[in-house]
Design a protein around this motif. Structure first.
Motif, PDB file in Angstrom:
ATOM      1  N   ASP A  79      -4.098   8.165  13.777  1.00 43.27           N
ATOM      2  CA  ASP A  79      -4.522   8.387  12.394  1.00 43.27           C
ATOM      3  C   ASP A  79      -5.534   7.362  11.906  1.00 43.27           C
ATOM      4  OD1 ASP A  79      -3.848   7.454   9.388  1.00 43.27           O
ATOM      5  OD2 ASP A  79      -3.641   9.619   9.514  1.00 43.27           O
ATOM      6  N   THR A  92       7.993   9.660   5.310  1.00 43.33           N
ATOM      7  CA  THR A  92       7.722  11.067   5.621  1.00 43.33           C
ATOM      8  C   THR A  92       7.848  11.358   7.117  1.00 43.33           C
ATOM      9  OG1 THR A  92       5.361  10.518   5.628  1.00 43.33           O
ATOM     10  CG2 THR A  92       6.243  11.497   3.617  1.00 43.33           C
ATOM     11  N   LYS A 118       6.658   2.492  11.988  1.00 43.45           N
ATOM     12  CA  LYS A 118       6.970   3.877  12.392  1.00 43.45           C
ATOM     13  C   LYS A 118       7.969   3.907  13.543  1.00 43.45           C
ATOM     14  CE  LYS A 118       4.140   6.858  10.070  1.00 43.45           C
ATOM     15  NZ  LYS A 118       2.932   7.640  10.265  1.00 43.45           N
ATOM     16  N   SER A 125      -3.378   5.737   4.200  1.00 38.06           N
ATOM     17  CA  SER A 125      -3.819   6.701   5.204  1.00 38.06           C
ATOM     18  C   SER A 125      -2.702   7.087   6.168  1.00 38.06           C
ATOM     19  CB  SER A 125      -4.996   6.118   5.987  1.00 38.06           C
ATOM     20  OG  SER A 125      -5.193   6.813   7.188  1.00 38.06           O
ATOM     21  N   ASN A 126      -1.998   6.069   6.744  1.00 39.35           N
ATOM     22  CA  ASN A 126      -1.026   6.402   7.801  1.00 39.35           C
ATOM     23  C   ASN A 126       0.415   6.545   7.297  1.00 39.35           C
ATOM     24  OD1 ASN A 126       0.181   3.684   7.886  1.00 39.35           O
ATOM     25  ND2 ASN A 126      -1.745   3.044   8.842  1.00 39.35           N
ATOM     26  N   GLU A 127       0.652   6.197   6.018  1.00 35.32           N
ATOM     27  CA  GLU A 127       1.958   6.411   5.374  1.00 35.32           C
ATOM     28  C   GLU A 127       3.121   5.721   6.087  1.00 35.32           C
ATOM     29  OE1 GLU A 127       2.499  10.641   4.858  1.00 35.32           O
ATOM     30  OE2 GLU A 127       0.525  10.843   3.971  1.00 35.32           O
ATOM     31  N   SER A 185       0.495  15.792   8.381  1.00 33.05           N
ATOM     32  CA  SER A 185       0.601  15.350   6.984  1.00 33.05           C
ATOM     33  C   SER A 185      -0.227  14.096   6.722  1.00 33.05           C
ATOM     34  CB  SER A 185       2.064  15.097   6.608  1.00 33.05           C
ATOM     35  OG  SER A 185       2.575  13.975   7.284  1.00 33.05           O
ATOM     36  N   THR A 186      -0.352  13.208   7.723  1.00 37.71           N
ATOM     37  CA  THR A 186      -1.072  11.951   7.481  1.00 37.71           C
ATOM     38  C   THR A 186      -2.582  12.071   7.705  1.00 37.71           C
ATOM     39  OG1 THR A 186      -0.676  11.171   9.751  1.00 37.71           O
ATOM     40  CG2 THR A 186       0.908  10.508   8.073  1.00 37.71           C
ATOM     41  N   SER A 226      -1.876  19.737   6.374  1.00 38.48           N
ATOM     42  CA  SER A 226      -1.020  18.868   5.556  1.00 38.48           C
ATOM     43  C   SER A 226      -0.078  19.692   4.678  1.00 38.48           C
ATOM     44  CB  SER A 226      -1.870  17.955   4.659  1.00 38.48           C
ATOM     45  OG  SER A 226      -2.667  17.093   5.425  1.00 38.48           O
TER      46      SER A 226
END
Length: 459
Positions: free
Chosen positions: A318, A291, A111, A284-286, A75-76, A374
């Motif tokens: 990422d 999520t 994270k 970019s890396n959220e 997703s990222t 994604s």
């Protein structure tokens, strides 16, 4: 309609503004200091966990550590790594990359905390299945009185997980790189065909649930990162004589801001450059959005810290690896100085410049795999949010809504919808970061206990 479009654009711009960055980066720095940088000393151990050394099929959960990480990465790793980096360099120059790296290091800590919490405070859905994610660690870790925060995350997740932006950008890339240059008429019909092909591919995977999504991601993600790595390596070899110069410029320009074309921040252009780089890195890396914990919360483990350490590798792959590859490709080919292109077109020019004839097509393959992967994980995130709100037996309805939005994203210019989704996606960070900061002491205590058990070989 024009007023609504402007309202949505203002909403997205405001949400992705300074307050959110303070919450994401300031909160991440607090978590980094709170852990005394201890997680970074366990990166080697994290790799062993990822490789399956500690896997136990009898542990609670649905997927392996490796599948959880690749699902989160699918997703990222997407348009943010290709188009987002190009935007950062076109506005900020080489120095923007350095501040993206800073964002990634802080994001690694975030994270770790959010994904550790996703295992520490797993809850059960209406079917009695064990589930993890911000809405569950809010309820289980903070108590039922915090339920409005969990509902806010889930409602925002329903809209934020829709694939309209990703599909729209992928369709545009197919039109610009493949169809139009080869004389194919681009319009509603061609876009509809692209949309229907994406629907077919996505439906086959997502209707199989998290098991099929994670297995597909586990095959796609390593392959797509390797393909992109090899492609950029070719570009660097072709331009090897200027690689040291531009790599050094990433560091020197980060504090000089000689190539910054954006607005000043706190009265200075360096401040503006820092804001740009950190914003692009966070996008970019959220990290902190919430999520990744939805994927990592499904991992088969009874050791929360282990999953946090695996999740921590996400921003490193990422942003520190994939985003840096894109940046170097754009810098060493010189296209950032010689063309007025922006976004995915700038990256396509870099590939075309270094590999005439086939470079742009190679990039298109990377973009397609990045974007399609994604689509799989975001459908899982949205259905998990719907499951929390109205029950696990109804979560499959989200997939049909999700699939319909793919056609919408491919066939229409949806500036208003894209800005709305972008803004709502960012709002997911508020409940995620607030609850993580409050619960941080429990994670620190769990980390200390885990390190002690590791020292005594009891894990």
């Amino acid at each position: 309609m024009e007023q609504l479009k402007q309202l949505a654009a203002n909403f997205s711009s405001a949400v992705w503004g300074l307050p959110l960055l303070i919450l994401l980066i300031g909160g991440g720095l607090y978590l980094l200091i709170r852990s005394r940088f201890g997680t970074f000393r366990l990166i080697g151990h994290a790799v062993h966990v990822l490789r399956g050394k500690y896997d136990d099929p009898n542990d609670p959960g649905q997927i392996s550590h490796f599948q959880a990480l690749t699902t989160a990465l699918s997703s990222t790793i997407g348009m943010g790594n290709i188009a987002g980096v190009a935007v950062a360099i076109s506005i900020g120059g080489p120095g923007a990359v350095f501040w993206m790296w800073v964002s990634a290091v802080v994001g690694m800590s975030t994270k770790f905390f959010t994904s550790t919490l996703a295992i520490m405070f797993r809850g059960k859905d209406s079917n009695g299945e064990l589930q993890g994610g911000p809405m569950y660690f809010i309820m289980e870790g903070l108590g039922k009185s915090w339920k409005p925060l969990a509902i806010m995350f889930s409602v925002c997740g329903l809209v934020g997980a829709l694939p309209v932006f990703n599909v729209n950008q992928l369709t545009q890339a197919i039109n610009d790189i493949l169809l139009a240059p080869n004389g194919v008429e681009v319009g509603f019909t061609s876009n509809l065909i692209v949309g229907l092909v994406l629907v077919s591919i996505t439906a086959i995977v997502i209707l199989g649930g998290i098991g099929r999504i994670s297995k597909t991601a586990a095959k796609l993600v390593p392959s797509m990162v390797l393909l992109y790595f090899v492609s950029v390596t070719i570009i660097l070899v072709v331009n090897i004589e200027v690689v040291p110069k531009y790599f050094a410029m990433i560091f020197t320009d980060a504090f000089a801001a000689n190539n910054f074309k954006g607005d000043a921040f706190f009265g200075g252009i360096v401040g503006g450059l820092i804001l740009l780089g950190i914003k692009r890195g966070a996008f970019s890396n959220e990290a902190g959005i919430g999520t990744a914990p939805l994927a990592h919360g499904a991992a088969k483990t009874d050791e929360p810290v282990r999953e946090g350490l695996v999740a921590m590798l996400g921003p490193a792959i990422d942003t520190l690896i994939v985003c840096t590859l894109t940046a170097l490709a754009i810098l060493v080919t010189g296209v950032w100085e010689t063309t007025a292109d922006n976004g995915v077109s700038l990256t396509a020019n870099a590939f075309g410049n270094a590999m005439p004839g086939f470079g742009k097509y190679l990039l298109l393959v990377c973009i397609a795999v990045f974007s399609i992967s994604s689509l799989f994980s975001f459908s899982y995130y949205g259905s998990k949010c719907l499951s929390f709100l109205i029950g696990a037996d109804k979560m499959h309805y989200y997939n049909y809504f999700y699939i319909a939005s793919i056609v919408l994203g491919a066939t229409m210019t949806l500036d208003m919808m894209i800005n709305l989704i972008d803004g709502v996606f960012a709002l997911m960070a508020i409940p995620t970061m607030l609850s993580t900061i409050i619960l941080a002491p429990k994670v620190v205590k769990e980390l200390a206990a885990y390190k002690e058990r590791l020292k005594e070989n009891k894990v």
